[in-house]
Write an enzyme that holds these catalytic residues in place. Structure first.
Site: not given
Ligand SMILES: [Fe+3]
Ligand SMILES: [Mg+2]
Ligand SMILES: [Zn+2]
Ligand SMILES: [Zn+2]
Lengths: 771, 334
Positions: A42, A24
């Site tokens: 996520n 990320r």
């Protein structure tokens, strides 16, 4: 089709190993670099990226793939139009959503160069800190207790982050953003050096310094690593190594070594570019390297082996030890003789305290045991001989036709045990566990079975196991209602087919499965198989031919005492062996032959087996010093192979292949005896054995391939880990214009069996369902 | 004289007539003689005080004669030992013979003689019996059934096993199984194997007389030591831990096992028993048993771990299950 007006952006779905690996923040940085707006998050499927127009989503994905962080692995990504209801004004990392069930847990990974630089930099706050890690490296699988992979669910949960570490953890631009094991000397785990009664001798930096001093002095130190302990001792100090052998009750089995860097390794072994790549990979396995003959390793490190297992430091603690120690260290797994490696600190003092002088411990618990993996480079490809640290739990993709394979558990073999779950078209192969006849190991087996089920959210509905009635794994599997027993050699074959991505439904192929012993079933006169020529596919297999079954004189003793196999081979293949004047045969005559012959005649504990392993044992009894008994599995065969390599100049040469109706090994024995009597050196006779065996097998393969119009031959079974035989077979098959399929990432020995069992069970289940 | 020795049992000996009567009187009564038997009534009438143990077993062994014993000796020792293991005085036995037509009288008589000799060791009496002669092929030479009763003076039971109890074997293990294997297959070993076949009552009596609380006792016959320990562990749902190097094994038995890959703990015994006593009494119990067999020793203990299983610890500390013996040994090593 979505009308153009209905979207103002794109959503990219990414599946694979994309959580807990810095994915990320990587996307955040990429988006910022490209001045894109949107979010990344996520979820239970992996990672979702939402980008506001204008954006070239395809270009974004290719850039993402190109610059992927070291631990990230993408299985698939797809782009779809997306409608932002609230138009974003920046790019943000959004909090995780939902249960994380279909995501991956990364394997433990060798310390990255950035972290190594930090622990060596006197100006850095992590200088000398042995538990330094970041999103690109460090412990993963070995510390996880439950999902999601968040600090509280790991053994790092016991260490609250200090403000500085917290800041790193929180900041997307930081290399340690969401690095769950993040730590520093202020907040993280600490070293303690204890003596073999568990009394503290030193801690932190002093512990490290005293460890190095002890190793310098030739002492044995048990060092806690990521997935277990190592027993370390100076590999150039013969007396010290001897003491370790004595204390560990391990007289001859080769020890793995660790050295500071490639320069040091080069002093002892020849390292090819591919081998170097393996040594330096994130998995940092033990790599079996050809020894250079000028090394000054202690002679007892790997006696009579032409290769030596070497690895590089893979965690900061090891790097710090080697910054003060220049020679290679023996780094053998920390277990007492016959027991599985310890992971508990108190247990370590009890079990390793009888072996080591000191134990270098720390207060971060090892949750999951992961042994060192072993790799060898063969035919210009790395092959995994033992799959554990660095590889597990990365899933193995299954071939076409297995996309729907789900919720299957295969229990594996009893020795070199691994188990395997199939989930959504992927195989989750457990780390190498060991011999299930050990009680502690069976506990570890049960623990790992439920851990994997929990971590990967698998709820098996179909079970698969080996049909051997005396296998402990069979007894455990029998408690389930829906079990599919898969013949040992069929499972070996299927494991190799999966390894080579052979699609379900492919036409049948031939397989040479050579191993020690496996339950063949009642189709043949002998139930115990071991060296078979098979024909079949995932669903079924027929035995076309095989090594002639021979008595295992004394049952399991035959696997421990090579001379028994030599006697049995000579008794049935060389009628006049007793009149041949050779020292080794005289030695054989010293055995109580009358009794043994009666035992053979009456079949007293002498089941017949077509074992390739015992055939090698017989030849090793004839040609090497492994006559009386061996101290570890495969010792005789490994010595024989090492001996034969001495006679190989360049490429092992294979004479002309003659097509034959059957695998006929009888003439080999007279040939070997004649050569020895003619004074041909043992190494050449050992090579001859490998060549003749390969020729016999290839002769039968050639005939069957023609008859059945088959062009592919699977090579599997533990004996295929014999590099010499394997390369002779590969060479021969290519000359016959047949395509050999070999193992690469799934071990050819019983360590890969569970994956084959799972594949066969699924294939048969599919077929049954369609019928 | 030779003629007489070669005489064989014929079908007519089982016919119930004069010939049968002759057989019973000249062979069985002659050797088993006691006041109850000679009354020759339809049933023996017996007197007991208190609880009685009652057991039966049929005996067939091939070969019928082996080093250290024969079928007759086993037929008595087996039943007497079952009574002894129940804490009962071996008092009265019945005895049934199934004779295959053609068995030599001389052999029959020698087996009966060894039965009588074995009875003398415990003082038990044969008080009733039966004889059948069957046509050739309907039996293998001779089968003997014995049943026995006796007054209980102790109440050993696996139910009384507790964690901490010491497990003792009365002598070195596996001798009978090894001996029978060797003689059946004609294996000629350097040192001769001798069966342990024996009556255990004198040793049991000595333990009881000395005030040893025999919490559980079993003779380790078929399936050997491994079978007894597994049955105990499973029934009581406790573990039993055995030290591999503590198992007493005769060198000749060890030699045969090392040659053919057998486990001494799985071989049959005919005069070896396992007894569990409280840890405090272990030393005294072993000392008493050693007066009968010098190899008697503590081999392990009952424990709370490994419920239902027997665990064997190697000299290096690794632990494996001592499994319930299976019919056939199947190698697993791949
Ligand atoms: Fe195998
Ligand atoms: Mg009985
Ligand atoms: Zn790092
Ligand atoms: Zn910190």
């Amino acid at each position: 089709m979505i009308p153009a007006s209905s979207h103002n952006g794109y959503v990219i779905r990414v599946r694979g190993q994309v959580q807990g690996v810095g994915f990320r923040p990587f996307i955040w940085q990429l988006a910022n670099e490209l001045a894109l707006l949107g979010e990344v998050l996520n979820d239970s499927e992996g990672v979702l990226i939402k980008l506001l127009e204008p954006v070239d989503a395809v270009a974004f994905v290719s850039l993402m793939v190109e610059r992927l962080p070291p631990l990230a692995r993408i299985d698939s990504s797809e782009i779809n139009p997306y409608l932002f209801t609230v138009v974003p004004t920046e790019f943000v990392i959004t909090q995780s959503q939902g249960g994380q069930v279909n995501t991956r847990i990364a394997p433990d990974t060798a310390t990255c160069t950035a972290c190594i630089a930090e622990i060596r930099n006197p100006a850095d706050r992590r200088v000398g800190y042995p538990f330094t890690n970041c999103t690109h490296c460090g412990p993963r699988f070995s510390i996880i207790k439950a999902v999601p992979y968040d600090r509280p669910y790991t053994s790092m949960g016991a260490f609250p982050l200090c403000p500085e570490c917290q800041q790193e953890y929180d900041h997307p631009a930081d290399r340690r953003f969401h690095a769950q094991p993040n730590a520093c000397a202020t907040c993280g785990p600490k070293l303690t050096l204890v003596n073999n009664h568990g009394e503290v001798v030193a801690s932190e930096q002093l512990a490290l310094a005293q460890t190095i001093a002890a190793l310098e002095a030739g002492q044995i130190v048990a060092i806690k690593g990521l997935g277990g302990y190592h027993l370390a001792v100076d590999a150039t100090n013969q007396a010290a190594v001897e003491r370790l052998r004595r204390n560990k009750h391990r007289p001859t089995k080769p020890f793995a070594l660790m050295a500071r860097d490639l320069t040091v390794i080069a002093n002892y072994a020849m390292v090819t570019a591919l081998e170097q790549q393996q040594l330096q990979s994130g998995a940092a396995p033990i790599v079996l390297l050809k020894r250079n003959n000028i090394d000054n390793l202690a002679a007892n490190v790997a006696p009579s082996m032409h290769r030596v297992g070497m690895m590089l430091p893979s965690n900061p603690l090891q790097h710090l030890i080697f910054s003060g120690f220049e020679r290679p260290l023996v780094m053998t797994s920390g277990n007492a003789s016959g027991k599985p490696p310890v992971i508990d600190d108190a247990q370590a003092v009890v079990e390793l305290g009888t072996i080591a002088d000191l134990l270098l411990q720390h207060n971060r618990a090892i949750v999951n045991r992961v042994d060192d993996s072993i790799v060898r480079v063969d035919d210009n490809q790395p092959i995994v001989l033992r799959r554990a640290r660095g590889f597990v739990p990365t899933p193995i993709g299954l071939p076409a036709g297995f996309e729907q394979a789900d919720n299957i558990l295969a229990y594996g073999a009893d020795l070199k045990n691994t188990f395997c779950y199939l989930k959504r078209g992927q195989a989750l192969l457990s780390p190498h566990l060991g011999d299930l006849s050990d009680l502690q190991l069976r506990d570890a087996y049960q623990h790992n079975l439920s851990l994997f089920a929990k971590l990967f959210d698998v709820k098996p509905t179909l079970y698969s196991c080996d049909p051997h009635p005396s296998y402990h794994s069979f007894a455990i599997a029998k408690q389930q209602s829906k079990i599919t027993a898969v013949g040992h050699h069929h499972a070996h074959m299927a494991a190799c087919m999966v390894d080579n991505q052979i699609a379900l439904g492919s036409k049948p192929m031939l397989a040479l499965v050579l191993d020690g012993l496996g339950w063949g079933g009642n189709d043949t006169e002998h139930q115990l198989w071991g060296g078979e020529l098979l024909y079949g596919d995932y669903t079924k297999v027929t035995r076309l031919d095989g090594i002639a079954p021979m008595a295992l004189l004394g049952g399991e003793l035959a696997a421990q005492q090579p001379w028994r196999n030599l006697l049995v081979q000579l008794e049935s293949n060389v009628s006049n062996w007793q009149s041949i004047d050779l020292p080794v045969l005289q030695r054989l005559q010293q055995k109580p032959l009358a009794l043994l012959r009666k035992g053979l005649q009456a079949g007293i504990n002498s089941p017949k087996a077509s074992s390739a392993g015992r055939l090698f044992d017989a030849a090793a009894a004839l040609l090497t010093d492994k006559f009386e008994s061996i101290t570890f599995e495969g010792e005789a065969a490994m010595s024989l192979e090492s001996l034969a390599w001495q006679a190989v100049d360049n490429q092992p040469h294979l004479p002309l292949i003659v097509e034959t109706d059957h695998i006929e090994l009888t003439p080999i024995w007279s040939m070997l005896l004649t050569e020895i009597c003619n004074g041909v050196p043992a190494s050449q006779v050992a090579l001859l054995f490998h060549q003749q065996l390969a020729l016999c097998l290839l002769g039968a393969v050639a005939t069957q391939a023609k008859r059945l119009h088959v062009s592919t031959v699977v090579l599997s079974g533990g004996v295929m880990q014999n590099q010499l035989l394997h390369s002779l077979l590969v060479d021969g098959l290519r000359r016959l214009e047949l395509e050999p399929l070999s193992h690469h990432q799934i071990p050819a020995n019983d360590g890969g069996l569970s994956l084959g069992q799972a594949a066969v069970a699924w294939a048969q289940h599919q077929q049954g369902g369609m019928a | 004289m030779n003629e007489l020795k070669k005489r064989r049992v014929e079908l007519s000996h089982g016919g119930g007539g004069v010939e049968m009567n002759n057989l019973i009187r000249k062979v069985f009564f002659k050797h088993f003689e006691n006041d109850i038997l000679v009354r020759d009534e339809d049933a023996a009438r017996l007197q007991f005080d208190g609880p009685v143990a009652f057991t039966t077993d049929s005996f067939t062994v091939s070969p019928r004669h082996f080093n250290g014993g024969d079928l007759g000796k086993i037929a008595i020792a087996g039943t007497v030992n079952d009574l002894a293991m129940a804490g009962a005085i071996p008092q009265y036995l019945s005895c049934g013979f199934i004779i295959e037509e053609g068995l030599e009288f001389a052999e029959l008589e020698s087996l009966v003689q060894s039965m009588a000799a074995e009875l003398a060791k415990s003082g038990a009496k044969i008080v009733c019996g039966d004889t059948k002669v069957v046509p050739k092929g309907a039996a293998d030479g001779l089968f003997i059934n014995t049943s026995g009763v006796g007054t209980c003076i102790a109440a050993p039971s696996w139910k009384r096993l507790e964690a901490g109890d010491a497990i003792i074997v009365s002598r070195d293990i596996g001798a009978h199984g090894a001996c029978i294997l060797a003689s059946r297959e004609g294996l000629e070993l350097d040192t001769e194997l001798q069966s342990d076949c024996d009556t255990l009552w004198p040793a049991v009596k000595a333990l009881l007389d000395a005030g040893i609380d025999t919490k559980a006792m079993r003779d380790a016959t078929r399936g050997g030591l491994a079978a007894v320990l597994n049955e105990w562990a499973e029934a009581r749902e406790l573990g039993i831990e055995v030290a591999e190097q503590a198992l007493p094994i005769d060198p000749a038995v060890q030699g045969l096992c090392e040659l053919f890959g057998f486990e001494p703990a799985e071989l049959a015994n005919e005069g070896t028993f396992v007894v569990a006593v409280a840890a405090e009494q272990a030393e005294q119990a072993v000392a008493i048993l050693q007066q009968f067999q010098s190899t008697a020793t503590v081999i392990g203990k009952v424990c709370n771990e490994y419920a239902g299983k027997v665990v064997q610890t190697s000299p290096w500390g690794s632990k494996r299950y001592m499994e319930l013996p299976k019919g056939e040994l199947l190698p697993r090593i791949c």
